[in-house]
Write a protein that holds these residues in place. Structure first.
Motif, PDB file in Angstrom:
ATOM      1  N   GLN A 170       2.537   1.694  -3.106  1.00  0.00           N
ATOM      2  CA  GLN A 170       1.405   2.126  -4.532  1.00  0.00           C
ATOM      3  C   GLN A 170       1.216   3.487  -4.170  1.00  0.00           C
ATOM      4  OE1 GLN A 170       0.314   0.146  -6.339  1.00  0.00           O
ATOM      5  NE2 GLN A 170      -1.035   1.434  -7.544  1.00  0.00           N
ATOM      6  N   GLU A 171       0.932   3.917  -2.786  1.00  0.00           N
ATOM      7  CA  GLU A 171       0.782   5.544  -2.879  1.00  0.00           C
ATOM      8  C   GLU A 171       1.998   6.293  -3.246  1.00  0.00           C
ATOM      9  OE1 GLU A 171       0.085   6.045   1.269  1.00  0.00           O
ATOM     10  OE2 GLU A 171      -1.717   4.899   1.318  1.00  0.00           O
TER      11      GLU A 171
ATOM     12  N   GLY B 124       4.177   5.365  -5.580  1.00  0.00           N
ATOM     13  CA  GLY B 124       4.059   5.129  -7.266  1.00  0.00           C
ATOM     14  C   GLY B 124       3.079   6.202  -7.846  1.00  0.00           C
ATOM     15  N   ASP B 125       1.910   6.280  -7.347  1.00  0.00           N
ATOM     16  CA  ASP B 125       0.966   7.189  -7.618  1.00  0.00           C
ATOM     17  C   ASP B 125       1.395   8.554  -7.570  1.00  0.00           C
ATOM     18  OD1 ASP B 125      -0.695   4.909  -8.269  1.00  0.00           O
ATOM     19  OD2 ASP B 125      -2.061   5.140  -6.651  1.00  0.00           O
ATOM     20  N   GLY B 126       1.828   8.804  -6.270  1.00  0.00           N
ATOM     21  CA  GLY B 126       2.196  10.193  -6.195  1.00  0.00           C
ATOM     22  C   GLY B 126       3.512  10.466  -7.441  1.00  0.00           C
TER      23      GLY B 126
ATOM     24  N   ALA C 250       3.998   9.194 -10.422  1.00  0.00           N
ATOM     25  CA  ALA C 250       3.113   9.368 -11.755  1.00  0.00           C
ATOM     26  C   ALA C 250       2.391  10.479 -11.762  1.00  0.00           C
ATOM     27  CB  ALA C 250       2.269   8.076 -11.793  1.00  0.00           C
ATOM     28  N   ALA C 251       1.836  11.029 -10.628  1.00  0.00           N
ATOM     29  CA  ALA C 251       1.351  12.397 -10.810  1.00  0.00           C
ATOM     30  C   ALA C 251       2.267  13.363 -10.798  1.00  0.00           C
ATOM     31  CB  ALA C 251       0.389  12.627  -9.549  1.00  0.00           C
TER      32      ALA C 251
ATOM     33  N   ARG D 129       0.907  -1.139   0.065  1.00  0.00           N
ATOM     34  CA  ARG D 129      -0.115  -0.194  -0.067  1.00  0.00           C
ATOM     35  C   ARG D 129       0.796   1.350   0.016  1.00  0.00           C
ATOM     36  NH1 ARG D 129      -2.997  -0.088   5.154  1.00  0.00           N
ATOM     37  NH2 ARG D 129      -2.517  -2.345   5.019  1.00  0.00           N
TER      38      ARG D 129
END
Length: 183
Positions: free
Chosen positions: A169-170, A172-174, A176-177, A166
């Motif tokens: 993932q957080e 990785g999303d950050g 990518a953004a 988790r």
């Protein structure tokens, strides 16, 4: 002369003695006969041979001159043909050299592209390996840090795996953004 001396006359120096005239005429006739029969034909034959030799020599010289001129013209034609052929061969060699150069450049570009692609592929593989190792280390550090903050042990493998995944993932999303925002 005997006849005149016997007759008692003095000979007249202006009038010739007829016997001497007859003997001179016979000798002259024999001389003319010998000359016309033997000498003049031989002389005529010799003159004809000399004329033929001179005319033949001149004719042979003219023929030799004509042959020399023909050979000179042939030589000039062959020389011009050889120069044309040499120019054609030189042009072909230049064209071949240009073609070979272009082939070598194309092969070098292909090899360069292949090396760059292999380098990019190796770089991408290395990057993925480093990212995996960093995630594992960051996950391990995050679990330890969270365990200290929360005060409970997160050593249990199933919980740990879910929490680390988790967290990653957080992140990785950050990323990518953030990467989308930087573009």
């Amino acid at each position: 002369m005997l006849f005149i001396a016997e007759a008692g006359h003095e000979p007249n120096p202006i009038v010739p003695i007829w016997q001497e005239v007859v003997i001179g005429f016979i000798a002259f006739a024999i001389l003319v006969f010998v000359l016309t029969k033997f000498v003049f034909p031989r002389m005529e034959e010799t003159f004809r041979a000399r004329v033929d030799a001179i005319e033949g020599g001149i004719k042979r010289a003219e023929e030799a001159q004509a042959e020399a001129n023909r050979l000179l013209q042939q030589y000039k034609e062959q020389l011009a043909e050889a120069r044309t052929e040499a120019a054609r061969i030189r042009d072909e060699a230049r064209a071949d050299a240009t073609g070979i150069r272009e082939d070598i450049l194309a092969k070098a570009r292909e090899e360069s592209d292949r090396i760059i692609a292999a380098g990019r592929e190796a770089l991408q593989t290395e990057r993925q390996t480093i990212v995996r190792q960093l995630r594992a280390e960051v996950g391990s550090l995050a679990v330890d840090l969270a365990g200290r903050i929360v005060g409970e042990s997160l050593e249990e493998e199933a919980r740990r795996r879910g929490t680390v995944e988790r967290f990653l993932q957080e992140i990785g999303d950050g990323d990518a953004a953030g990467a989308a925002g930087r573009r």
